[in-house]
Scaffold this motif. Structure first.
Motif, short mmCIF file in Angstrom:
data_model
loop_
_atom_site.label_atom_id
_atom_site.label_comp_id
_atom_site.label_asym_id
_atom_site.label_seq_id
_atom_site.Cartn_x
_atom_site.Cartn_y
_atom_site.Cartn_z
N GLU A 31 -22.35 -52.04 16.23
CA GLU A 31 -21.52 -51.77 15.06
C GLU A 31 -20.67 -52.99 14.68
O GLU A 31 -20.57 -53.34 13.51
N ASN A 35 -21.22 -55.39 11.45
CA ASN A 35 -20.15 -55.61 10.47
C ASN A 35 -20.00 -57.10 10.19
O ASN A 35 -19.76 -57.50 9.04
N ASP A 38 -22.76 -58.04 7.93
CA ASP A 38 -22.45 -57.58 6.56
C ASP A 38 -21.48 -58.53 5.88
O ASP A 38 -21.61 -58.84 4.70
N GLY A 121 -19.18 -46.68 12.98
CA GLY A 121 -18.77 -48.00 12.53
C GLY A 121 -17.71 -48.67 13.38
O GLY A 121 -17.74 -48.61 14.61
MG MG Z 1 -20.29 -51.06 9.88
#
Ligand code: MG
Ligand code: ADP
Length: 652
Positions: A31, A35, A38, A121
């Motif tokens: 997670e 992130n 991302d 998340g």
């Molecule tokens: Mg995430």
């Protein structure tokens, strides 16, 4: 400085998380790294749109652990966050996301697992950490860096801080139960599991080890190199040779832990066989070469990429067990998700990346999802297309692979009737000449001799006597020696109404019979021989049949009706045979066929009471059994003694 309470209000949310996700605590790594990916992707998009100047230094994610401090940090040089963004995306979104996730699933039984636990998340950090801090600096000019800290996932504090570089660093202060993640090997293992194909390079540093200055590193390596050379090759190399060698040797640049472009993401036309094999070795740690593979590459109506390998299986020793790894945009989700991938495909090895999959739903919901069904059907169709294509255009290869792939294909046909429909014309069988033929080809060749009967061999050695008879008569049979052949035969019979399968020893074909005995004679012989044999063998209800076989050297043969044998095998499989052995004993319902053209049988017929008759009867019976199945221990002992006795006659 700003303090606040996070919107999570349930006090027992931690016990829930811990109990619930107990086995998968390691997903926090996935997670937090995803992130970071991302954050980099967002920045790349901005630079594509001209809103951000591509930086000189490459994008990267750094994972650092310290077993001494019991910390683990994740650093990215992505988009970063402003103070408002932390407020919004962390304090509100990340936590409300986690809350919604838990709210939805906390009462569900464990079998209602959520695939891949998507949705937790950022909050997943609190599964392993008592305290989490964020230091982040937005890509936007003039924004202050922000420091955020939260203990136990309930209260946070936020303030401005000094941070030189753009991006985000997240530090986890591990809780007592989770110190393992600060261990270099453990964390690398987890990164390898979830992040091997993430799209941004990931580097690892062990903070407890002295960090080498790149300049120092060069000196170190040089010094070592010189002394090595001096030790090992004093006289062969002069100082000049040493010099050249030292110059070549530069400290190695650290390597990322992951591959940012997995092979499946490339276009099939751009991939070489060597690359496919290399990828297979790397991902599945299988050093046997795969037989062949299928590269799935679909953009419409859904996005799906992947590679499925047909592994080389040693059916004798290996389990028929593959692994299909499921990814979502290069992020590993889980192995063998049977809701998405047809069960029989789990025998293969492969990777499937499907960004469109709704993975934040429960397994049962996924199972009933029409979209998921479409994906699963698409994969099945692709596999069938590949196989039938190979049959049509590379029949030689297909035959070469058949021994390895047929259990898979048969299993697929049994599990999925659509697959059966697509594959039924491309199933091939080895015949008595060792050639591969299809079922229609077999039936066509035997049209006159055995109509719609299909004879098969389950053990070439044990059934060799029958095979020889078949061959002598120009008859053929299919070799079907694998465990899966038995249910597969039943399936073929269901799908081809007029076709019936008979094991090669199930009945005596009329083809072997010469001039038929009259009904009367047959009955007379049968009665006589039954009485003589029953007496000699000390058996009741012996089933005898007399035939005049073309081959006069054949004396006695055992047959067992197909139905009875199948029933018996089924009983055995379910462990029921033990209940009443007399009911389903070995050889149940078998017939002893005696050849009236054979001189030994003739002798017994003519001399029912002579001294040698009993010996001949016993021997003929045992020989028939031996050609069919192993003798029992007791029968074997008698058989050997009797055989010696018979040989003794030769010496007289
Ligand atoms: Mg995430
Ligand atoms: P999701 O990734 O599904 O949006 P998360 O809980 O993982 O949910 O993260 C919440 C939000 O926090 C992200 O959408 C993103 O805006 C922000 N965020 C988390 N980590 C980072 C990071 N490393 N850099 C920039 N923003 C981040």
């Amino acid at each position: 400085m700003k303090n606040g309470n996070l919107s999570i209000n349930s006090e027992n949310i931690f016990p829930v998380i811990k109990k619930w996700l107990y086995s998968d605590h390691d997903i926090f790594v996935r997670e937090l790294i995803s992130n970071g990916c991302d954050a980099v992707t967002k920045l790349k998009k901005l630079s594509l749109m001209g809103e951000f100047d591509e930086p000189d230094e490459p994008y990267r994610i750094d994972v650092t652990t310290s077993a001494n401090d019991k910390t683990i940090t994740f650093t990215d040089n992505g988009i970063g966050m402003t103070e408002e963004e932390v407020e919004k995306y962390i304090n509100q979104i990340a936590f409300s996301g986690a809350e919604a996730f838990l709210e939805q699933y906390k009462d569900k039984a464990t079998e209602e697992q959520i695939i891949g636990h998507f949705g937790l998340g950022f909050y997943s950090a609190f599964m392993v950490a008592d305290k989490v801090t964020i230091e982040t600096k937005s890509y936007k000019d003039g924004e202050d860096a922000v420091y955020w800290e939260c203990k136990d996932g309930l209260e946070y504090s936020m303030k401005k801080c000094i941070k030189a570089d753009r991006g985000t660093t997240i530090t986890l202060y591990l809780n007592e139960d989770s110190y393992e993640f600060a261990n270099e090997y453990r964390i690398k293992e987890v990164i390898d599991k979830y992040c091997s194909f993430m799209p941004v390079e990931i580097y690892y540093t062990n903070a407890d080890e002295p960090q080498e200055d790149p300049k120092d590193a060069t000196v170190d390596v040089d010094a070592k190199e010189v002394s090595d050379t001096a030790d090992n090759a004093e006289d062969s190399k002069g100082p000049d040779a040493d010099d050249t060698k030292t110059e070549e040797k530069k400290p190695e640049a650290p390597k990322p832990l992951n591959t940012t472009t997995p092979l499946w993401a490339k276009h099939p036309n751009d991939c070489t066989d060597e690359e496919y094999k290399e990828f297979y070795r790397k991902v599945f740690h299988d050093y046997k070469e795969p037989l062949f593979w299928i590269h799935l590459n679909m953009d419409y109506p859904f996005n799906l990429k992947g590679i499925l390998y047909f592994p080389k299986i040693n059916t004798q020793y290996d389990n028929l067990e593959g692994t299909i790894k499921l990814y979502n945009n290069q992020v590993f989700v889980a192995d063998n998700i049977k809701e998405v991938i047809p069960e029989f495909l789990m025998l293969l090895k492969g990777c499937i990346d499907c960004p469109d999959l709704p993975l934040n739903v429960s397994r049962s919901a996924l199972q009933n999802d029409g979209f998921v069904k479409k994906i699963s059907d698409y994969i099945t169709k692709k596999v069938a297309d590949k196989l039938s294509g190979m049959y049509k255009t590379h029949r030689e290869d297909y035959e070469k692979y058949w021994d390895d792939i047929n259990p898979f294909i048969k299993f697929g046909c049994l599990k999925d009737l659509k697959f059966l429909d697509k594959m039924k014309d491309f199933c091939i069988y080895k015949n008595l000449d060792g050639k591969y033929i299809t079922l229609p080809e077999y039936l066509e060749a035997g049209k006159e001799k055995y109509e719609n009967k299909v004879f098969y061999v389950t053990d070439e050695q044990a059934q060799s006597q029958y095979i020889n008879m078949f061959k002598a008569e120009g008859m053929d049979a299919l070799i079907m020696t694998q465990t899966i052949d038995s249910p597969f035969i039943t399936l073929l019979e269901q799908k081809n109404e007029n076709v019936h399968f008979y094991r090669i020893d199930a009945e005596l074909s009329d083809n072997f019979v010469g001039e038929e005995l009259s009904e009367e004679t047959a009955k007379e012989y049968k009665d006589k021989l039954t009485a003589t044999f029953e007496k000699a063998l000390d058996m009741k209800n012996l089933n005898v049949k007399v035939e005049s076989l073309k081959d006069e050297n054949t004396s006695s043969i055992l047959t067992q009706p197909e139905e009875t044998r199948r029933m018996q095998e089924m009983m055995k499989m379910y462990g029921m045979a033990g209940m009443d052995p007399s009911m389903f004993g070995q050889g149940e319902g078998e017939t002893l066929i005696l050849n009236s053209n054979n001189k030994l049988v003739k002798y017994v017929l003519d001399n029912p009471d002579s001294d040698n008759t009993a010996t001949i009867c016993c021997q003929l019976y045992d020989l028939a059994v031996l050609a069919n199945r192993p003798l029992s221990a007791e029968a074997m002992t008698k058989f050997i003694a009797r055989s010696n006795e018979i040989l003794g006659i030769l010496t007289k």
